[in-house]
Design an enzyme around this catalytic site. Sequence first.
Site, mmCIF file in Angstrom:
data_model
loop_
_atom_site.group_PDB
_atom_site.id
_atom_site.type_symbol
_atom_site.label_atom_id
_atom_site.label_comp_id
_atom_site.label_asym_id
_atom_site.label_seq_id
_atom_site.Cartn_x
_atom_site.Cartn_y
_atom_site.Cartn_z
ATOM 1 N N HIS A 43 -0.781 5.240 7.038
ATOM 2 C CA HIS A 43 -0.463 5.463 5.634
ATOM 3 C C HIS A 43 -0.223 6.944 5.351
ATOM 4 O O HIS A 43 -0.942 7.797 5.877
ATOM 5 C CB HIS A 43 -1.595 4.944 4.738
ATOM 6 C CG HIS A 43 -1.764 3.467 4.772
ATOM 7 N ND1 HIS A 43 -2.621 2.848 5.663
ATOM 8 C CD2 HIS A 43 -1.184 2.479 4.047
ATOM 9 C CE1 HIS A 43 -2.560 1.540 5.475
ATOM 10 N NE2 HIS A 43 -1.695 1.293 4.495
ATOM 11 N N ASP A 69 -5.851 7.043 9.484
ATOM 12 C CA ASP A 69 -5.514 5.775 10.150
ATOM 13 C C ASP A 69 -4.184 5.858 10.896
ATOM 14 O O ASP A 69 -3.831 4.955 11.652
ATOM 15 C CB ASP A 69 -5.503 4.616 9.150
ATOM 16 C CG ASP A 69 -4.440 4.758 8.058
ATOM 17 O OD1 ASP A 69 -3.578 5.645 8.152
ATOM 18 O OD2 ASP A 69 -4.485 3.964 7.101
ATOM 19 N N GLY A 87 -1.945 -4.324 1.106
ATOM 20 C CA GLY A 87 -2.056 -5.545 1.887
ATOM 21 C C GLY A 87 -1.082 -6.629 1.495
ATOM 22 O O GLY A 87 -1.032 -7.688 2.134
ATOM 23 N N ASN A 96 3.752 -5.405 5.785
ATOM 24 C CA ASN A 96 2.631 -6.249 6.204
ATOM 25 C C ASN A 96 3.102 -7.545 6.861
ATOM 26 O O ASN A 96 2.385 -8.113 7.690
ATOM 27 C CB ASN A 96 1.717 -6.548 5.012
ATOM 28 C CG ASN A 96 0.982 -5.303 4.555
ATOM 29 O OD1 ASN A 96 0.304 -4.645 5.331
ATOM 30 N ND2 ASN A 96 1.117 -4.962 3.284
ATOM 31 N N SER A 101 0.810 -1.222 0.000
ATOM 32 C CA SER A 101 0.000 0.000 0.000
ATOM 33 C C SER A 101 0.840 1.267 0.000
ATOM 34 O O SER A 101 0.400 2.313 -0.491
ATOM 35 C CB SER A 101 -0.946 0.013 1.207
ATOM 36 O OG SER A 101 -0.208 -0.097 2.417
#
Length: 215
Positions: free
Chosen positions: A186, A183, A74, A102, A37
């Site tokens: 990011h 969030d 992801g 991840n 991402s």
Amino acid sequence: MNFKAALLHLAVIMVAFSGGYRFAQAETVKLVGLGDSLMAGYQLPQEDALPAQLERELRAKGHDVTITNAGVSGDTTAGGLSRVDWSVPDDTDGVILELGANDALRGIPPAQTERNLDAILQRLTERKVQVLLVGMLAPPNMGDQYAEEFNAIYPRLAEKYGIPLYPFILDGVVTQANLLLEDGMHPNTEGLAVMADRMLPKVEELLARIEQAQK
């Protein structure tokens, strides 16, 4: 047409052909950003994603380059390994490899992450594709031992393959709330601009290695 005129005409044609050939040989350098991402540009327009911002900065400095965004939100190193052959086309000159975040978030054993990245690098090396390896640091909540093992992966692989390393993808961004999405993980558009600016010298190093390899 007399003999001298014919020779002059032929010389003009040969010079024109030679110049055209040299022009045709000056092809655009093709890079691929293979990652998760952070490469894909999570929740952002493609023109704001890291590959697009890097490409604009490089072109502004006179580099004839394109960067294809092969980021998948992801994605783990296992996912990157499973798709490296089709995510990196045959005419690719270089890859910006950014994977592992991840893996750390999911607590995947560092040894497994390293095996996957090693396999990706091996495949790209066999294909004579130049690589810039982009590192990640383990989240603090994973503990000291995990962090020690995980954080050592990227320098070790960069040394093994003799490739340039950008140590931490989120350098200058991770602790700045104004550069992150809601969030808190990011980067936003401004955060990606900071990342592109800081990474630029290493991408230029990658371009120099590509140019050297093509001589």
